[in-house]
Design an enzyme around this catalytic site. Sequence first.
Site, mmCIF file in Angstrom:
data_model
loop_
_atom_site.group_PDB
_atom_site.id
_atom_site.type_symbol
_atom_site.label_atom_id
_atom_site.label_comp_id
_atom_site.label_asym_id
_atom_site.label_seq_id
_atom_site.Cartn_x
_atom_site.Cartn_y
_atom_site.Cartn_z
ATOM 1 C CB VAL A 152 85.450 31.574 -49.347
ATOM 2 C CG1 VAL A 152 86.547 32.140 -48.426
ATOM 3 C CG2 VAL A 152 85.501 29.858 -49.316
ATOM 4 N N PRO A 153 83.283 33.964 -47.246
ATOM 5 C CG PRO A 153 82.713 34.362 -45.204
ATOM 6 C CD PRO A 153 83.370 33.446 -46.121
ATOM 7 C CB CYS A 154 86.142 37.744 -49.506
ATOM 8 S SG CYS A 154 85.529 37.816 -51.060
ATOM 9 C CG HIS A 155 80.336 38.919 -48.656
ATOM 10 N ND1 HIS A 155 80.402 37.851 -48.982
ATOM 11 C CD2 HIS A 155 79.348 39.181 -47.595
ATOM 12 C CE1 HIS A 155 79.477 36.997 -48.226
ATOM 13 N NE2 HIS A 155 78.722 37.962 -47.353
#
Length: 178
Positions: A137-140
């Site tokens: 879950v690419p919050c980066h």
Amino acid sequence: MPRTTDQEMVCGDHFDSPLGPMLALLNEQGALLRLDFLPDDLAPAQWHGYTWQRDKAAVAPVVRQLAEYFAGQRRVFDLPLAPRGTPYQHEAWRHLRQVPYGVILTYAELGMRLLPHKTSARAIGRANALNPISIIVPCHRIIGADGSLTGYAGGLQRKLALLELEGVPIMRQQSLML
């Protein structure tokens, strides 16, 4: 297998990644509950409210897909997910999963996708901060309005490394004020 306070069976394992040790926890259906960077290579038996038992085989698909990602061979993850959160957080995390590999958005841009004219960048930032499944879950991929790297549970150095891996042009001196 140990049970959490709500009687859910949880298994997991810690493993090495190019950015440091990680821990994956899965529910009894094999869906990913958490994926975290660890502060060291020691994974406690209790983690974020979960009591878990080691199961290397159950975590193997997570480890394999992450290895493919770090090798530049995977851009989309195909794993069942079961993060714990509020309905708003689930909606925010669903939208995060739609941000493609190598693309960055600001918190405000993500908010506009989620609830046009109703969601603040601050609310999106809070949902990102509580994201229990790093990388997948690419919050980066979410940055500040001024283009700066802001907040990442795994640390800004890891956020920068993930974005560089994905080919995002980030100016190291401007974006990383450590």
